[in-house]
Scaffold this motif. Structure first.
Motif, PDB file in Angstrom:
ATOM      1  N   ILE B  53     -53.981  13.380  25.845  1.00 30.95           N
ATOM      2  CA  ILE B  53     -53.137  13.093  24.683  1.00 30.95           C
ATOM      3  C   ILE B  53     -53.874  12.182  23.718  1.00 30.95           C
ATOM      4  CG2 ILE B  53     -51.033  11.885  23.956  1.00 30.95           C
ATOM      5  CD1 ILE B  53     -49.705  12.965  26.518  1.00 30.95           C
ATOM      6  N   GLN B  54     -54.550  11.182  24.263  1.00 34.78           N
ATOM      7  CA  GLN B  54     -55.311  10.257  23.417  1.00 34.78           C
ATOM      8  C   GLN B  54     -56.366  11.004  22.620  1.00 34.78           C
ATOM      9  OE1 GLN B  54     -53.416   7.348  23.205  1.00 34.78           O
ATOM     10  NE2 GLN B  54     -55.415   6.421  23.024  1.00 34.78           N
ATOM     11  N   GLU B  55     -57.065  11.903  23.318  1.00 33.34           N
ATOM     12  CA  GLU B  55     -58.129  12.689  22.665  1.00 33.34           C
ATOM     13  C   GLU B  55     -57.562  13.539  21.540  1.00 33.34           C
ATOM     14  OE1 GLU B  55     -61.863  12.518  25.221  1.00 33.34           O
ATOM     15  OE2 GLU B  55     -61.455  14.029  23.700  1.00 33.34           O
ATOM     16  N   MET B  56     -56.460  14.195  21.821  1.00 35.66           N
ATOM     17  CA  MET B  56     -55.843  15.081  20.808  1.00 35.66           C
ATOM     18  C   MET B  56     -55.362  14.264  19.616  1.00 35.66           C
ATOM     19  SD  MET B  56     -53.902  18.175  22.756  1.00 35.66           S
ATOM     20  CE  MET B  56     -52.967  17.318  23.974  1.00 35.66           C
ATOM     21  N   LYS B  57     -54.839  13.086  19.897  1.00 36.57           N
ATOM     22  CA  LYS B  57     -54.354  12.242  18.785  1.00 36.57           C
ATOM     23  C   LYS B  57     -55.533  11.783  17.927  1.00 36.57           C
ATOM     24  CE  LYS B  57     -49.935  10.420  20.271  1.00 36.57           C
ATOM     25  NZ  LYS B  57     -49.168   9.370  20.909  1.00 36.57           N
ATOM     26  N   LYS B  58     -56.625  11.494  18.620  1.00 34.89           N
ATOM     27  CA  LYS B  58     -57.836  11.076  17.900  1.00 34.89           C
ATOM     28  C   LYS B  58     -58.326  12.207  17.009  1.00 34.89           C
ATOM     29  CE  LYS B  58     -62.017   8.619  19.244  1.00 34.89           C
ATOM     30  NZ  LYS B  58     -62.916   8.292  20.392  1.00 34.89           N
ATOM     31  N   GLU B  59     -58.301  13.404  17.581  1.00 35.54           N
ATOM     32  CA  GLU B  59     -58.753  14.579  16.818  1.00 35.54           C
ATOM     33  C   GLU B  59     -57.831  14.821  15.629  1.00 35.54           C
ATOM     34  OE1 GLU B  59     -59.140  18.050  19.286  1.00 35.54           O
ATOM     35  OE2 GLU B  59     -59.423  19.323  17.516  1.00 35.54           O
ATOM     36  N   GLN B  60     -56.529  14.629  15.893  1.00 35.06           N
ATOM     37  CA  GLN B  60     -55.548  14.880  14.836  1.00 35.06           C
ATOM     38  C   GLN B  60     -55.717  13.885  13.684  1.00 35.06           C
ATOM     39  OE1 GLN B  60     -51.373  13.922  15.474  1.00 35.06           O
ATOM     40  NE2 GLN B  60     -50.802  16.027  15.002  1.00 35.06           N
ATOM     41  N   SER B  61     -56.057  12.678  14.028  1.00 33.43           N
ATOM     42  CA  SER B  61     -56.210  11.666  12.966  1.00 33.43           C
ATOM     43  C   SER B  61     -57.420  11.973  12.092  1.00 33.43           C
ATOM     44  CB  SER B  61     -56.335  10.278  13.582  1.00 33.43           C
ATOM     45  OG  SER B  61     -57.497  10.209  14.358  1.00 33.43           O
ATOM     46  N   ILE B  63     -58.225  14.998  11.205  1.00 34.85           N
ATOM     47  CA  ILE B  63     -57.928  16.202  10.403  1.00 34.85           C
ATOM     48  C   ILE B  63     -57.035  15.816   9.234  1.00 34.85           C
ATOM     49  CG2 ILE B  63     -56.863  18.506  10.419  1.00 34.85           C
ATOM     50  CD1 ILE B  63     -57.342  18.530  13.450  1.00 34.85           C
ATOM     51  N   SER B  64     -57.354  16.410   8.086  1.00 31.05           N
ATOM     52  CA  SER B  64     -56.475  16.196   6.927  1.00 31.05           C
ATOM     53  C   SER B  64     -55.368  17.240   6.967  1.00 31.05           C
ATOM     54  CB  SER B  64     -57.280  16.330   5.634  1.00 31.05           C
ATOM     55  OG  SER B  64     -56.401  16.451   4.551  1.00 31.05           O
ATOM     56  N   MET B  65     -54.128  16.775   6.870  1.00 27.08           N
ATOM     57  CA  MET B  65     -52.981  17.671   6.983  1.00 27.08           C
ATOM     58  C   MET B  65     -52.928  18.649   5.814  1.00 27.08           C
ATOM     59  SD  MET B  65     -49.092  16.592   7.880  1.00 27.08           S
ATOM     60  CE  MET B  65     -48.221  16.740   6.380  1.00 27.08           C
ATOM     61  N   MET B  66     -53.392  18.201   4.660  1.00 21.66           N
ATOM     62  CA  MET B  66     -53.330  19.048   3.459  1.00 21.66           C
ATOM     63  C   MET B  66     -54.321  20.181   3.569  1.00 21.66           C
ATOM     64  SD  MET B  66     -51.077  17.468   1.708  1.00 21.66           S
ATOM     65  CE  MET B  66     -50.286  15.902   1.599  1.00 21.66           C
ATOM     66  N   ASP B  67     -55.527  19.854   4.036  1.00 20.27           N
ATOM     67  CA  ASP B  67     -56.606  20.848   4.037  1.00 20.27           C
ATOM     68  C   ASP B  67     -56.486  21.827   5.203  1.00 20.27           C
ATOM     69  OD1 ASP B  67     -58.998  18.291   2.987  1.00 20.27           O
ATOM     70  OD2 ASP B  67     -57.507  19.479   1.890  1.00 20.27           O
ATOM     71  N   GLU B  68     -56.136  21.320   6.402  1.00 18.18           N
ATOM     72  CA  GLU B  68     -56.077  22.200   7.589  1.00 18.18           C
ATOM     73  C   GLU B  68     -54.717  22.079   8.255  1.00 18.18           C
ATOM     74  OE1 GLU B  68     -59.999  20.301   9.030  1.00 18.18           O
ATOM     75  OE2 GLU B  68     -59.990  22.282   9.963  1.00 18.18           O
ATOM     76  N   ARG B  74     -50.890  22.929  14.954  1.00 19.16           N
ATOM     77  CA  ARG B  74     -51.156  23.399  16.317  1.00 19.16           C
ATOM     78  C   ARG B  74     -51.405  22.218  17.253  1.00 19.16           C
ATOM     79  NH1 ARG B  74     -55.873  26.512  15.628  1.00 19.16           N
ATOM     80  NH2 ARG B  74     -54.846  27.552  13.896  1.00 19.16           N
ATOM     81  N   LEU B  75     -52.195  21.282  16.770  1.00 18.61           N
ATOM     82  CA  LEU B  75     -52.477  20.078  17.559  1.00 18.61           C
ATOM     83  C   LEU B  75     -51.189  19.285  17.824  1.00 18.61           C
ATOM     84  CD1 LEU B  75     -55.810  18.438  16.379  1.00 18.61           C
ATOM     85  CD2 LEU B  75     -55.101  18.859  18.701  1.00 18.61           C
ATOM     86  N   GLU B  76     -50.376  19.198  16.774  1.00 17.48           N
ATOM     87  CA  GLU B  76     -49.103  18.455  16.901  1.00 17.48           C
ATOM     88  C   GLU B  76     -48.253  19.066  18.004  1.00 17.48           C
ATOM     89  OE1 GLU B  76     -48.246  15.836  14.773  1.00 17.48           O
ATOM     90  OE2 GLU B  76     -46.362  15.528  15.845  1.00 17.48           O
ATOM     91  N   ARG B  77     -48.217  20.409  18.019  1.00 20.05           N
ATOM     92  CA  ARG B  77     -47.403  21.091  19.034  1.00 20.05           C
ATOM     93  C   ARG B  77     -47.968  20.837  20.427  1.00 20.05           C
ATOM     94  NH1 ARG B  77     -46.808  25.297  15.240  1.00 20.05           N
ATOM     95  NH2 ARG B  77     -48.628  26.396  16.068  1.00 20.05           N
ATOM     96  N   LYS B  78     -49.288  20.874  20.501  1.00 24.53           N
ATOM     97  CA  LYS B  78     -49.946  20.631  21.815  1.00 24.53           C
ATOM     98  C   LYS B  78     -49.635  19.218  22.299  1.00 24.53           C
ATOM     99  CE  LYS B  78     -53.967  23.659  21.856  1.00 24.53           C
ATOM    100  NZ  LYS B  78     -55.421  23.738  21.637  1.00 24.53           N
ATOM    101  N   ILE B  79     -49.740  18.262  21.366  1.00 24.89           N
ATOM    102  CA  ILE B  79     -49.488  16.856  21.725  1.00 24.89           C
ATOM    103  C   ILE B  79     -48.045  16.695  22.213  1.00 24.89           C
ATOM    104  CG2 ILE B  79     -49.212  14.532  20.779  1.00 24.89           C
ATOM    105  CD1 ILE B  79     -51.625  15.113  18.965  1.00 24.89           C
ATOM    106  N   ASN B  80     -47.126  17.311  21.495  1.00 31.20           N
ATOM    107  CA  ASN B  80     -45.707  17.188  21.880  1.00 31.20           C
ATOM    108  C   ASN B  80     -45.464  17.801  23.244  1.00 31.20           C
ATOM    109  OD1 ASN B  80     -45.135  15.928  19.493  1.00 31.20           O
ATOM    110  ND2 ASN B  80     -44.390  17.756  18.454  1.00 31.20           N
ATOM    111  N   LYS B  81     -46.115  18.951  23.471  1.00 32.64           N
ATOM    112  CA  LYS B  81     -45.920  19.639  24.758  1.00 32.64           C
ATOM    113  C   LYS B  81     -46.463  18.772  25.898  1.00 32.64           C
ATOM    114  CE  LYS B  81     -46.844  24.106  26.881  1.00 32.64           C
ATOM    115  NZ  LYS B  81     -47.673  25.324  26.811  1.00 32.64           N
ATOM    116  N   MET B  82     -47.652  18.246  25.671  1.00 30.96           N
ATOM    117  CA  MET B  82     -48.285  17.417  26.698  1.00 30.96           C
ATOM    118  C   MET B  82     -47.472  16.139  26.935  1.00 30.96           C
ATOM    119  SD  MET B  82     -50.846  17.496  28.728  1.00 30.96           S
ATOM    120  CE  MET B  82     -52.058  18.617  28.114  1.00 30.96           C
ATOM    121  N   THR B  83     -46.943  15.574  25.856  1.00 36.50           N
ATOM    122  CA  THR B  83     -46.147  14.346  25.979  1.00 36.50           C
ATOM    123  C   THR B  83     -44.886  14.613  26.799  1.00 36.50           C
ATOM    124  OG1 THR B  83     -46.938  13.706  23.798  1.00 36.50           O
ATOM    125  CG2 THR B  83     -45.112  12.444  24.680  1.00 36.50           C
TER     126      THR B  83
END
Lengths: 256, 174
Positions: B53-61, B63-68, B74-83
């Motif tokens: 979860i930490q890794e995914m959050k790091k990756e998500q931070s 990424i720019s939400m506007m550009d990608e 997708r990452l948000e969904r993965k993080i929520n599922k894992m959480t």
């Protein structure tokens, strides 16, 4: 002339309108009591039956805080309004000393007020218990070792050894112990007083809600604490006495 | 002589038993957490999930939400599922720990009660030690209860005294 008559008619109709408004207002005011009782669930005939019981003497409002310096709120002082009281009751709240001579439905309302104030206090006590529970879990036990307590325990140990070696042949071992306890009572004022915060436990909360004054609870708990201290001293004293007796017997049996 | 020796050590046996019980009582939380760790099979899974979860959050931070947005979502969904999965795991572990604590406590109290009952049974009529009765006047009957032996120290009195002393000592030490 006609305008004068029209003015008179208008004034008459206004006053008639005013009169009607006044009658409506009075009717609303009279019926408000009945309406309130219906809202809170009291039947009208119950209020009539309890009208005789409404002439009760005022009751003291019990205090949440177990601190001794807090004064009791006198019966004549107006009670703090409970947040659970409906607005209408809070606005129309009267001092407790007043007799409701013209209000047959006042006793159910007073009962309701009393119930709500009890409920309010119970909620506050529950909050206090919840706040104190982590402190109690993480904090020290009820037996805290202040300097006077340590002094008492060491004194009991030393006296027990002294009594076993020199005194027990001549008199009972409990006589010196009682003398020691009397001495402790006198010496207690020379030691720094450790302010023991009164913990709100389920027992104290239940006693408070049952109507027992906080001052009485405080005194009882203080007495109980002192008795506990004396009991602890007695146990240490007796244990040390028996232990020293057994050690002396062992030494006596081992020496040729 | 052996019998006298055994009778002479009765007070020490009771003291030792009370001390052991009190010591075990203070160590109960440690024992129950140790046992629950032993019983728990997938302990590493939780720490792995946390790290993921930490890794995914790091990756998500990064990424720019506007550009990608798609990747971000997708990452948000993965993080929520894992959480959610982690929460379920933590819940079951906590429940298991609470159960283990309860079992350990029950077993301890049963053993303690059995030990106390057996001590009382053994020394019901024999005092743990005897002193001249005039030493413990005027409460010699109370002290000797239930033995009735003049000058004797009964099991109940000695148990109460030892319990109090051991509690005070352990509290002072801890």
């Amino acid at each position: 002339m006609e305008s004068g008559e029209a003015t008179e008619e208008r004034t008459g109709s206004l006053s008639a309108a005013q009169r009607r408004a006044e009658i409506r207002r009075r009717k609303l005011l009279i019926n408000s009591e009945v309406r309130m009782n219906r809202i809170v669930g009291f039947a009208k005939n119950e209020s009539e039956n309890n009208a005789g019981a409404s002439r009760r003497p005022t009751e003291p409002h019990f205090h949440l805080d177990l601190d001794r310096t807090e004064l009791w709120s006198s019966p004549s002082s107006s009670p703090r309004p409970s947040p659970f009281l409906p607005e209408a009751l809070r606005v129309r709240q009267r001092p407790r000393g007043e007799l409701a001579s013209d209000d047959p439905s006042s006793s159910p309302r007073r009962g309701l007020q009393k119930y709500l104030s009890h409920f309010d206090n119970a909620m506050k006590l529950r909050g206090q218990l919840d706040n104190e529970k982590p402190a109690q879990d993480g904090g020290s036990d009820s037996e805290e070792f202040d300097p006077f307590r340590i002094f008492r325990l060491i004194g009991s140990i030393l006296l027990a050894v002294f009594v076993r070696v020199f005194v027990c042949r001549y008199l009972s071992i409990f006589a010196p112990f009682l003398t020691l306890e009397l001495a402790y009572m006198g010496l207690s004022k020379y030691f720094p007083k450790v302010e023991k915060k009164t913990k709100t436990t389920v027992l104290t909360a239940a006693l408070l809600l049952s109507g027992i004054p906080a001052e009485v609870i405080n005194r009882s708990m203080d007495t109980y604490r002192r008795m506990g201290d004396v009991f602890a001293d007695l146990c240490i004293y007796f244990f040390t006495f028996i232990l020293s007796h057994e050690i002396l017997l062992l030494i006596g049996s081992e020496t040729p | 002589e052996d019998k006298n020796m055994a009778a002479g050590c009765a007070w020490f046996l009771v003291l030792g038993s009370v001390f052991l019980c009190s010591l075990m009582k203070t160590l109960l939380p440690t024992i129950s957490s140790f046992l629950s760790k032993m019983v728990q099979k997938d302990a590493e899974q939780e720490s792995e999930m946390r790290a993921e979860i930490q890794e995914m959050k790091k990756e998500q931070s990064s990424i720019s939400m506007m550009d990608e947005f798609a990747r971000y979502a997708r990452l948000e969904r993965k993080i929520n599922k894992m959480t959610d999965k982690l929460k379920t795991h933590v819940k079951s572990r906590t429940a298991q720990q609470a159960k283990m604590k309860w079992v350990v406590n029950i077993v301890f109290y049963i053993l303690q009660a059995a030990l106390m009952i057996s001590l009382i049974w053994k020394y019901y009529s024999d005092p743990v030690t005897v002193v001249p009765s005039r030493w413990i006047a005027p409460v010699e009957r109370l002290v000797a209860f239930p033995t009735g032996v003049a000058g004797g120290v009964g099991i109940t009195c000695w148990l109460v005294v030892c319990n109090k002393v051991v509690t005070l000592c352990l509290h002072a030490v801890s």
